[in-house]
Design an enzyme around this catalytic site. Structure first.
Site, PDB file in Angstrom:
ATOM      1  N   SER A 120      30.767  49.949  31.788  1.00 17.73           N
ATOM      2  CA  SER A 120      29.868  50.583  31.456  1.00 17.73           C
ATOM      3  C   SER A 120      29.453  50.485  29.765  1.00 17.73           C
ATOM      4  O   SER A 120      28.647  50.078  28.650  1.00 17.73           O
ATOM      5  CB  SER A 120      30.487  51.954  31.480  1.00 17.73           C
ATOM      6  N   HIS A 121      30.087  52.157  29.002  1.00 21.96           N
ATOM      7  CA  HIS A 121      29.710  52.676  27.493  1.00 21.96           C
ATOM      8  C   HIS A 121      30.753  51.594  26.671  1.00 21.96           C
ATOM      9  O   HIS A 121      30.794  52.191  25.212  1.00 21.96           O
ATOM     10  CB  HIS A 121      29.417  53.325  27.142  1.00 21.96           C
ATOM     11  N   ASP A 136      23.111  53.667  28.308  1.00 22.36           N
ATOM     12  CA  ASP A 136      24.413  52.973  27.995  1.00 22.36           C
ATOM     13  C   ASP A 136      24.472  51.868  28.463  1.00 22.36           C
ATOM     14  O   ASP A 136      23.579  51.040  28.948  1.00 22.36           O
ATOM     15  CB  ASP A 136      25.467  54.182  28.777  1.00 22.36           C
ATOM     16  N   ASP A 159      25.689  50.257  30.734  1.00 29.38           N
ATOM     17  CA  ASP A 159      25.251  49.867  32.072  1.00 29.38           C
ATOM     18  C   ASP A 159      24.148  50.623  33.092  1.00 29.38           C
ATOM     19  O   ASP A 159      23.592  50.583  34.310  1.00 29.38           O
ATOM     20  CB  ASP A 159      26.089  49.742  33.438  1.00 29.38           C
ATOM     21  N   ASP A 204      23.911  54.002  33.088  1.00 26.03           N
ATOM     22  CA  ASP A 204      23.721  54.709  34.350  1.00 26.03           C
ATOM     23  C   ASP A 204      24.029  56.441  33.478  1.00 26.03           C
ATOM     24  O   ASP A 204      23.464  57.658  33.877  1.00 26.03           O
ATOM     25  CB  ASP A 204      24.861  55.161  34.975  1.00 26.03           C
ATOM     26  N   ARG A 205      23.591  56.451  32.182  1.00 21.59           N
ATOM     27  CA  ARG A 205      24.169  57.529  31.329  1.00 21.59           C
ATOM     28  C   ARG A 205      22.788  57.487  30.753  1.00 21.59           C
ATOM     29  O   ARG A 205      22.267  56.870  30.461  1.00 21.59           O
ATOM     30  CB  ARG A 205      25.156  58.131  30.792  1.00 21.59           C
ATOM     31  N   LYS A 247      25.224  58.008  38.705  1.00 21.50           N
ATOM     32  CA  LYS A 247      24.841  58.870  37.894  1.00 21.50           C
ATOM     33  C   LYS A 247      23.127  57.690  37.653  1.00 21.50           C
ATOM     34  O   LYS A 247      23.372  56.788  37.677  1.00 21.50           O
ATOM     35  CB  LYS A 247      24.791  59.190  36.784  1.00 21.50           C
TER      36      LYS A 247
HETATM   37  C1  VG1 Z   1      33.723  58.886  31.012  1.00 20.78           C
HETATM   38  C2  VG1 Z   1      33.382  59.834  31.488  1.00 20.78           C
HETATM   39  C3  VG1 Z   1      33.404  60.655  33.245  1.00 20.78           C
HETATM   40  C4  VG1 Z   1      32.686  59.474  33.704  1.00 20.78           C
HETATM   41  C5  VG1 Z   1      32.919  58.220  33.324  1.00 20.78           C
HETATM   42  C6  VG1 Z   1      32.700  57.148  33.251  1.00 20.78           C
HETATM   43  O1  VG1 Z   1      35.545  59.000  32.332  1.00 20.78           O
HETATM   44  O2  VG1 Z   1      34.211  61.423  31.030  1.00 20.78           O
HETATM   45  O3  VG1 Z   1      32.605  61.958  32.828  1.00 20.78           O
HETATM   46  O4  VG1 Z   1      32.596  59.130  35.188  1.00 20.78           O
HETATM   47  O5  VG1 Z   1      33.816  57.602  32.290  1.00 20.78           O
HETATM   48  O6  VG1 Z   1      31.247  56.926  33.471  1.00 20.78           O
HETATM   49  P1  VG1 Z   1      36.919  59.374  31.521  1.00 20.78           P
HETATM   50  O7  VG1 Z   1      37.823  58.779  32.630  1.00 20.78           O
HETATM   51  O8  VG1 Z   1      37.158  58.358  30.323  1.00 20.78           O
HETATM   52  O9  VG1 Z   1      36.464  60.602  30.543  1.00 20.78           O
HETATM   53  V1  VG1 Z   1      30.642  55.321  32.897  1.00 20.78           V
HETATM   54  O10 VG1 Z   1      28.518  55.545  32.001  1.00 20.78           O
HETATM   55  O11 VG1 Z   1      32.003  54.827  31.936  1.00 20.78           O
HETATM   56  O12 VG1 Z   1      31.195  54.672  34.405  1.00 20.78           O
HETATM   57 CO    CO Z   2      27.739  53.515  32.103  1.00 23.36          CO
END
Ligand code: VG1
Ligand code: CO
Length: 544
Positions: free
Chosen positions: A113-114, A278, A280, A282-283, A377
């Site tokens: 992801s990010h 981001d 992947d 989804d954000r 998302k």
């Molecule tokens: C973070 C965010 C959470 C989100 C998750 C995955 O998790 O706070 O709201 O669902 O990332 O998003 P954490 O446990 O680091 O707080 V993504 O776009 O990284 O798949």
């Molecule tokens: Co993501």
């Protein structure tokens, strides 16, 4: 078909976090590391023989190598067909859409992801079930249990598949189809939003926007949808070519990590809408002219305006937000007379509510918004939702949000992240907080009185499963809140997230900066938890 059954021994720590297993690329490159995890996924599933699997990733370093391994293992384990995005590219919401459209058994998403990518960056893998959504905790727990005892994995002895060309090939007994990464997703978007109206808004010059794809997966999607189908103009999409190291950036769409876009929207008077996604896809981050929309407000605004958008004009069944997300959307739900659910952090908790048609929209404060159109998302979806609202209402972003605050009141909100702190200190801080849960209620801090404190526990109203210890909450008599939790997506040390919120009904005070409005509560957050003492940091590393 020649199938090898290779012996292996378990690796420590293959525990999926908030969203899949995330580790350094170097960890995944160890022989048998990925294989162990993939075999553990397959061993935790039943009756997938002959069925369809969807595979794709965000294009980060090791994406294509991982896909080749997964294809050979899928063939050896008995899948009938695998759909793979061209060049291995599929955004997370696109995988969700494709699983649903082709009624696949499930999907594997390669992404962290990010988190930053590249040779020394992070890699990740996540399994999604047949509704298109992230595996629920019951399944990720089973996968983790398997990784601790895995003794062998199955892999076909065959050549690599050409991922660059569309079309079907045979991998021993299994069919592999390389599909267009964008087409199915773009069609789904076109079915939800009024594309002709949005196109007219761009063509008339009423809206000029920039979308920052951050050198990550949304580049091809945004170019096709915004530039080609909606005629937003060449050059609308910035950093639109997916790179293995995301141009050495941090593909996290927020005020800290997307400075180029933020700078444009604050200094180029011609631009009136900005957005970013981001790694992947989804954000989403939404910007107006010199205006930042907090993700919590964005969810509330989308809910309040959904009746104007064709795909949602029949009304919302209900809404949901993750626990740390601000209560702005609760106010909208109250007015619309629909239910508002509060779930733990992570998209997997929305799946059951969406499947049971209890909710239509849902979101998280972490720049995540989505709906029942998929089970993830969805960054570009949120951007298109905003564009559709702008096209109908013909008002600037800032005005839409300010008017929203006037109607519903403003939930001042901020999240302070202390990234990569020492694990010991982080755990001690949480223990210190848990020790105070019973004694906090009744205590006074400045002019705030604590009325409740707990470690959030969630019971899924559909399947009854219980998730404990999802974040420590401290609530005050004026409905202000402080929430503390540790991140479940990092790969180094620990990350403490502190979420602070207060409600302001008085429009005279809505113009205040959130950090100013929340100043006292931010100090109280430190006073209660001993943030500086336990993290050995004077300041957070990221403020959103
Ligand atoms: C973070 C965010 C959470 C989100 C998750 C995955 O998790 O706070 O709201 O669902 O990332 O998003 P954490 O446990 O680091 O707080 V993504 O776009 O990284 O798949
Ligand atoms: Co993501």
């Amino acid at each position: 078909m020649k199938i090898h059954v290779r012996s292996t021994t378990p690796f420590e720590g293959q525990k999926p976090g908030t969203s899949g297993l995330r580790k350094k690329v170097h960890s995944f490159q160890q022989p048998r590391y990925l294989e162990n995890f993939v075999q553990s996924i397959f061993d935790s599933l039943d009756n997938f023989q002959g069925k369809i699997l969807v595979v794709g990733g965000d294009g980060r370093y090791y994406n294509q190598q991982a896909i080749q391994i997964i294809l050979k293992m899928a063939a050896a384990n008995g899948f009938g067909k695998v759909l793979v995005g061209q060049n291995g590219i599929l955004s997370t919401p696109a995988v969700s859409a494709i699983i649903r459209k082709y009624q696949a058994f499930g999907g594997i998403i390669l992404s962290a992801s990010h988190n930053p990518g590249g040779k020394d960056g992070d890699f990740g893998i996540k399994y999604n079930i047949s509704n298109g959504g992230p595996a629920p905790e019951k399944l990720t727990d089973a996968i983790f249990a398997h990784t601790k005892t895995v003794k062998e994995y199955r892999i076909a002895d065959t050549t690599d598949v050409d991922l660059a060309h569309l079309g079907q090939t045979q991998l021993e007994d299994m069919q592999v189809e390389i599909i267009d990464s964008v087409k199915d997703y773009a069609e789904l978007m076109e079915s939800l939003f009024d594309f002709p109206l949005i196109r007219k808004m761009f063509e008339s010059g009423a809206c000029k926007m920039r979308f920052d794809a951050m050198h990550a997966v949304t580049g091809p999607y945004a170019k096709e949808i915004l530039e080609n189908r909606l005629n937003a103009g060449a050059g609308t999409v910035l950093n639109g070519t997916p790179l293995e190291d995301f141009g050495q950036g941090h593909p996290d769409p927020n005020l800290t990590y997307a400075p180029e876009l933020v700078n444009l929207l604050y200094h180029d008077p011609e631009l009136n809408f900005g957005a970013a996604s981001d790694g992947d896809g989804d954000r989403n981050m939404i910007l107006g002219q010199q205006f930042f929309v907090t993700p919590s407000d964005s969810l509330a605004v989308l809910a309040a305006n959904a009746h104007l958008v064709s795909g949602y004009s029949t009304g919302l069944k209900g809404v949901a937000r993750s626990m740390p997300t601000s209560m702005a959307v609760d106010k909208v739900a109250e007015k619309l007379n629909i239910s508002c659910y509060e779930t733990p952090t992570g998209w997997k908790f929305f799946g059951n509510l969406l499947d049971a048609e209890k909710i239509t929209l849902c979101g998280e404060e972490s720049f995540g918004t989505g709906s029942n159109h998929v089970r993830e998302k969805d960054g570009l979806w949120a951007v298109l939702f905003w564009l559709n609202i702008l096209a109908v209402r013909q008002l600037p972003v800032a005005e839409i949000v300010r008017e929203h605050w006037k109607t519903f009141g403003r939930n001042f909100y901020t999240r302070h992240d202390y990234e990569n702190i020492e694990l010991h200190g982080a755990n001690d801080l949480i223990h210190h907080l848990r020790d105070q849960i019973k004694s906090l209620p009744g205590k006074q801090f400045k002019h705030y009185q604590v009325v409740f404190s707990d470690d959030f526990e969630y019971t899924d109203s559909i399947d009854g499963s219980v998730s404990k210890a999802q974040g420590v909450r401290v609530g005050f008599s004026d409905s202000s809140r402080i929430v503390y939790r540790l991140s479940g997506t990092g790969t180094e040390g620990a990350t403490l997230r502190v979420y602070v919120e207060s409600f302001e009904p008085d429009p005279e005070k809505h113009h205040l900066d959130a950090q100013v409005a929340l100043h006292d509560l931010i100090e109280i957050a430190d006073q209660i938890a001993g943030i500086k003492r336990f993290t050995k940091r004077e300041q957070p590393s990221v403020i959103t």
